[in-house]
Design a protein around this motif. Structure first.
Motif, PDB file in Angstrom:
ATOM      1  N   LEU A   1      69.065  46.787   4.592  1.00 30.85           N
ATOM      2  CA  LEU A   1      69.754  47.854   5.251  1.00 30.85           C
ATOM      3  C   LEU A   1      68.887  48.468   6.325  1.00 30.85           C
ATOM      4  CD1 LEU A   1      71.830  49.910   2.501  1.00 30.85           C
ATOM      5  CD2 LEU A   1      72.452  47.603   3.674  1.00 30.85           C
ATOM      6  N   SER A   2      67.634  48.697   6.179  1.00 34.64           N
ATOM      7  CA  SER A   2      66.853  49.226   7.280  1.00 34.64           C
ATOM      8  C   SER A   2      66.669  48.171   8.270  1.00 34.64           C
ATOM      9  CB  SER A   2      65.421  49.359   6.344  1.00 34.64           C
ATOM     10  OG  SER A   2      65.604  50.431   5.761  1.00 34.64           O
TER      11      SER A   2
ATOM     12  N   VAL B   1      80.220  50.365  11.294  1.00 35.94           N
ATOM     13  CA  VAL B   1      79.602  51.517  11.730  1.00 35.94           C
ATOM     14  C   VAL B   1      78.830  51.285  13.151  1.00 35.94           C
ATOM     15  CG1 VAL B   1      77.716  53.077  10.931  1.00 35.94           C
ATOM     16  CG2 VAL B   1      79.228  52.077   9.226  1.00 35.94           C
ATOM     17  N   PRO B   2      79.148  52.105  14.043  1.00 37.30           N
ATOM     18  CA  PRO B   2      78.332  52.107  15.421  1.00 37.30           C
ATOM     19  C   PRO B   2      77.012  52.540  15.252  1.00 37.30           C
ATOM     20  CG  PRO B   2      80.740  53.139  15.732  1.00 37.30           C
ATOM     21  CD  PRO B   2      80.161  53.145  14.028  1.00 37.30           C
ATOM     22  N   ILE B   3      76.138  52.219  15.738  1.00 36.18           N
ATOM     23  CA  ILE B   3      74.713  52.458  15.714  1.00 36.18           C
ATOM     24  C   ILE B   3      74.262  53.073  16.982  1.00 36.18           C
ATOM     25  CG2 ILE B   3      72.381  51.823  14.783  1.00 36.18           C
ATOM     26  CD1 ILE B   3      74.211  51.990  12.512  1.00 36.18           C
ATOM     27  N   GLN B   4      73.678  54.265  16.857  1.00 37.55           N
ATOM     28  CA  GLN B   4      73.388  55.019  18.239  1.00 37.55           C
ATOM     29  C   GLN B   4      72.131  55.891  18.101  1.00 37.55           C
ATOM     30  OE1 GLN B   4      76.484  56.354  20.517  1.00 37.55           O
ATOM     31  NE2 GLN B   4      75.687  55.721  22.334  1.00 37.55           N
ATOM     32  N   PHE B   5      70.990  55.699  18.947  1.00 35.53           N
ATOM     33  CA  PHE B   5      69.804  56.442  18.629  1.00 35.53           C
ATOM     34  C   PHE B   5      69.520  56.978  20.048  1.00 35.53           C
ATOM     35  CE2 PHE B   5      69.501  54.008  14.779  1.00 35.53           C
ATOM     36  CZ  PHE B   5      68.783  54.876  14.096  1.00 35.53           C
ATOM     37  N   ASP B   6      69.127  58.154  20.190  1.00 34.77           N
ATOM     38  CA  ASP B   6      68.864  58.666  21.423  1.00 34.77           C
ATOM     39  C   ASP B   6      67.419  58.792  21.893  1.00 34.77           C
ATOM     40  OD1 ASP B   6      69.109  60.048  23.957  1.00 34.77           O
ATOM     41  OD2 ASP B   6      69.062  62.300  22.998  1.00 34.77           O
ATOM     42  N   LEU B   7      66.932  57.545  22.168  1.00 36.87           N
ATOM     43  CA  LEU B   7      65.588  57.195  22.335  1.00 36.87           C
ATOM     44  C   LEU B   7      65.228  56.802  23.858  1.00 36.87           C
ATOM     45  CD1 LEU B   7      65.189  55.355  18.945  1.00 36.87           C
ATOM     46  CD2 LEU B   7      64.001  57.591  19.601  1.00 36.87           C
TER      47      LEU B   7
ATOM     48  N   GLN C   1      62.812  54.951  24.338  1.00 35.72           N
ATOM     49  CA  GLN C   1      62.205  53.547  24.102  1.00 35.72           C
ATOM     50  C   GLN C   1      62.977  53.234  22.815  1.00 35.72           C
ATOM     51  OE1 GLN C   1      57.944  53.053  24.417  1.00 35.72           O
ATOM     52  NE2 GLN C   1      58.580  51.436  25.683  1.00 35.72           N
ATOM     53  N   ASP C   2      64.035  52.418  22.946  1.00 39.77           N
ATOM     54  CA  ASP C   2      64.864  52.169  21.856  1.00 39.77           C
ATOM     55  C   ASP C   2      64.543  50.927  20.954  1.00 39.77           C
ATOM     56  OD1 ASP C   2      66.761  51.965  19.718  1.00 39.77           O
ATOM     57  OD2 ASP C   2      68.564  51.671  21.091  1.00 39.77           O
ATOM     58  N   THR C   3      63.436  50.917  20.117  1.00 40.55           N
ATOM     59  CA  THR C   3      62.804  49.527  19.658  1.00 40.55           C
ATOM     60  C   THR C   3      63.178  49.803  18.171  1.00 40.55           C
ATOM     61  OG1 THR C   3      60.633  50.404  19.360  1.00 40.55           O
ATOM     62  CG2 THR C   3      61.138  49.514  21.454  1.00 40.55           C
ATOM     63  N   PRO C   4      63.108  48.791  17.446  1.00 38.48           N
ATOM     64  CA  PRO C   4      63.293  48.670  15.970  1.00 38.48           C
ATOM     65  C   PRO C   4      62.318  49.952  15.226  1.00 38.48           C
ATOM     66  CG  PRO C   4      63.430  46.515  16.504  1.00 38.48           C
ATOM     67  CD  PRO C   4      63.120  47.260  17.808  1.00 38.48           C
ATOM     68  N   LEU C   5      60.976  49.806  15.564  1.00 41.97           N
ATOM     69  CA  LEU C   5      59.980  50.787  14.713  1.00 41.97           C
ATOM     70  C   LEU C   5      60.147  51.941  15.263  1.00 41.97           C
ATOM     71  CD1 LEU C   5      56.777  48.656  14.976  1.00 41.97           C
ATOM     72  CD2 LEU C   5      58.161  49.233  13.086  1.00 41.97           C
ATOM     73  N   ASN C   6      60.591  52.439  16.516  1.00 42.20           N
ATOM     74  CA  ASN C   6      60.952  53.610  16.888  1.00 42.20           C
ATOM     75  C   ASN C   6      62.152  54.385  16.372  1.00 42.20           C
ATOM     76  OD1 ASN C   6      58.737  53.948  18.592  1.00 42.20           O
ATOM     77  ND2 ASN C   6      60.107  53.446  20.577  1.00 42.20           N
ATOM     78  N   ARG C   7      63.113  53.325  15.927  1.00 41.85           N
ATOM     79  CA  ARG C   7      64.407  53.937  15.164  1.00 41.85           C
ATOM     80  C   ARG C   7      64.012  54.415  13.945  1.00 41.85           C
ATOM     81  NH1 ARG C   7      69.711  50.097  16.249  1.00 41.85           N
ATOM     82  NH2 ARG C   7      69.783  50.535  18.415  1.00 41.85           N
ATOM     83  N   ARG C   8      63.235  53.711  13.397  1.00 40.93           N
ATOM     84  CA  ARG C   8      62.845  53.771  11.737  1.00 40.93           C
ATOM     85  C   ARG C   8      61.831  55.309  11.516  1.00 40.93           C
ATOM     86  NH1 ARG C   8      62.424  49.312   8.159  1.00 40.93           N
ATOM     87  NH2 ARG C   8      62.867  47.154   9.311  1.00 40.93           N
TER      88      ARG C   8
ATOM     89  N   PHE D   1      67.764  58.029  11.410  1.00 38.76           N
ATOM     90  CA  PHE D   1      67.755  56.561  10.523  1.00 38.76           C
ATOM     91  C   PHE D   1      68.302  56.820   9.016  1.00 38.76           C
ATOM     92  CE2 PHE D   1      65.596  53.024   8.348  1.00 38.76           C
ATOM     93  CZ  PHE D   1      65.760  52.117   9.197  1.00 38.76           C
ATOM     94  N   LYS D   2      67.648  57.911   8.538  1.00 35.91           N
ATOM     95  CA  LYS D   2      67.832  58.122   6.998  1.00 35.91           C
ATOM     96  C   LYS D   2      69.321  58.259   7.029  1.00 35.91           C
ATOM     97  CE  LYS D   2      66.381  61.761   5.089  1.00 35.91           C
ATOM     98  NZ  LYS D   2      65.532  62.831   4.518  1.00 35.91           N
ATOM     99  N   ASP D   3      70.199  59.164   7.992  1.00 34.99           N
ATOM    100  CA  ASP D   3      71.502  59.391   7.892  1.00 34.99           C
ATOM    101  C   ASP D   3      72.153  58.201   7.536  1.00 34.99           C
ATOM    102  OD1 ASP D   3      70.611  62.013   7.833  1.00 34.99           O
ATOM    103  OD2 ASP D   3      71.074  62.183  10.104  1.00 34.99           O
ATOM    104  N   TYR D   4      71.995  57.226   8.698  1.00 37.81           N
ATOM    105  CA  TYR D   4      72.827  56.081   8.758  1.00 37.81           C
ATOM    106  C   TYR D   4      72.471  55.175   7.341  1.00 37.81           C
ATOM    107  CZ  TYR D   4      73.840  56.032  13.766  1.00 37.81           C
ATOM    108  OH  TYR D   4      74.488  56.388  15.001  1.00 37.81           O
ATOM    109  N   PHE D   5      71.297  55.095   6.826  1.00 40.63           N
ATOM    110  CA  PHE D   5      70.968  54.445   5.717  1.00 40.63           C
ATOM    111  C   PHE D   5      71.470  55.042   4.588  1.00 40.63           C
ATOM    112  CE2 PHE D   5      68.704  53.392   1.675  1.00 40.63           C
ATOM    113  CZ  PHE D   5      68.128  52.234   1.887  1.00 40.63           C
ATOM    114  N   ASN D   6      71.755  56.346   4.322  1.00 41.40           N
ATOM    115  CA  ASN D   6      72.441  57.026   3.251  1.00 41.40           C
ATOM    116  C   ASN D   6      74.092  56.528   3.232  1.00 41.40           C
ATOM    117  OD1 ASN D   6      70.124  57.987   1.853  1.00 41.40           O
ATOM    118  ND2 ASN D   6      70.284  60.097   3.042  1.00 41.40           N
TER     119      ASN D   6
END
Length: 256
Positions: A197-198, A221-227, A229-236, A241-246
């Protein structure tokens, strides 16, 4: 004008053997836009990989249709790349000769495609390993070579079937970040099947959650991060990130 590159309409599929039939997919419908990264998650054995096999044309659905840019799959000329769990690099071929294998098979070797192969190897840090054998590379570098082998065929759609699952956890994080950014840079449309999932949350624009077999779509589920630099490591590293995981964990948990 629509920018839909892939559309599945009411896909049904069952496996048949001497004991009868085992329904695998039940009324699967979704669309994917050009340049979009979609992840598919669901309980183990629910039919995620079967879905990729249908999209690639390796399996025929019992009913329903797969449209690529509005055309039936069998009539489509759109190139689809398929990246598997293991890198499938041949030890008796150098990294360069592994990368051009698809070009050889499809009789596409030319000055232009060979130049492209060398350019991709250089761009993604493998130039100095062109003459090396696969066993001389780390797991992460081998996966990068496998991706370059897929990209050199210039696919418009990438199908990724658990491509990082054979790697240890730390390498998996780094390679997921690496390959996620390569796919975005190359502006490819990608469909990822994963148990992690992560991984799905760190890479995808949308996540499709499937039920137990026969799989149906439970939620998208649409995934959106306000970053910046929207990279996988920055998202984590975000609280979001935790909200989406839960949220996704709960959806999967309710199905078990």
């Amino acid at each position: 004008m629509s920018n839909t590159i892939l559309e599945l309409k009411n896909i049904h599929f069952a496996y048949h053997n001497m004991e009868g039939e085992t329904p695998a997919l039940n009324n699967i419908s979704f669309m994917m836009n050009e340049g979009e990264f979609v992840a598919i998650v669901g309980p183990s054995g629910c039919g995620k990989s079967t879905l990729l096999s249908i999209i690639s044309g390796l399996l025929m659905p019992e009913s329903g249709s797969v449209l690529i840019k509005g055309k039936e799959l069998k009539n489509s000329t759109t190139n689809i790349g398929y990246m598997l769990q293991h890198d499938q690099l041949f030890e008796w071929r150098t990294i360069y000769h592994n990368v051009i294998l698809g070009l050889e098979i499809q009789h596409m070797l030319s000055t232009k495609t060979v130049t492209k192969a060398h350019e991709l190897l250089e761009t993604y840090g493998l130039k100095q390993f062109e003459s090396a054998k696969p066993s001389e590379l780390s797991g992460g570098m081998r996966q990068r070579a496998a991706l370059v082998r897929t990209l050199v065929l210039e696919p418009e759609i990438l199908l990724l079937d658990e491509p990082f699952s054979a790697l240890d956890y730390q390498t998996r994080l780094l390679v997921g970040d690496d390959i996620g950014q390569i796919i975005k840079k190359e502006k490819k449309s990608a469909l990822l099947v994963t148990h992690d999932l992560s991984e799905a949350i760190s890479l995808a624009d949308r996540i499709i959650i499937l039920t137990e077999r026969p799989a149906m779509i439970k939620k998208i589920v649409p995934i959106q991060f306000d970053l910046t630099q929207d990279t996988p490591l920055n998202r984590r590293n975000t609280e979001h990130f935790k909200d989406y995981f839960n949220l996704i964990w709960k959806e999967l948990g309710n199905d078990e």
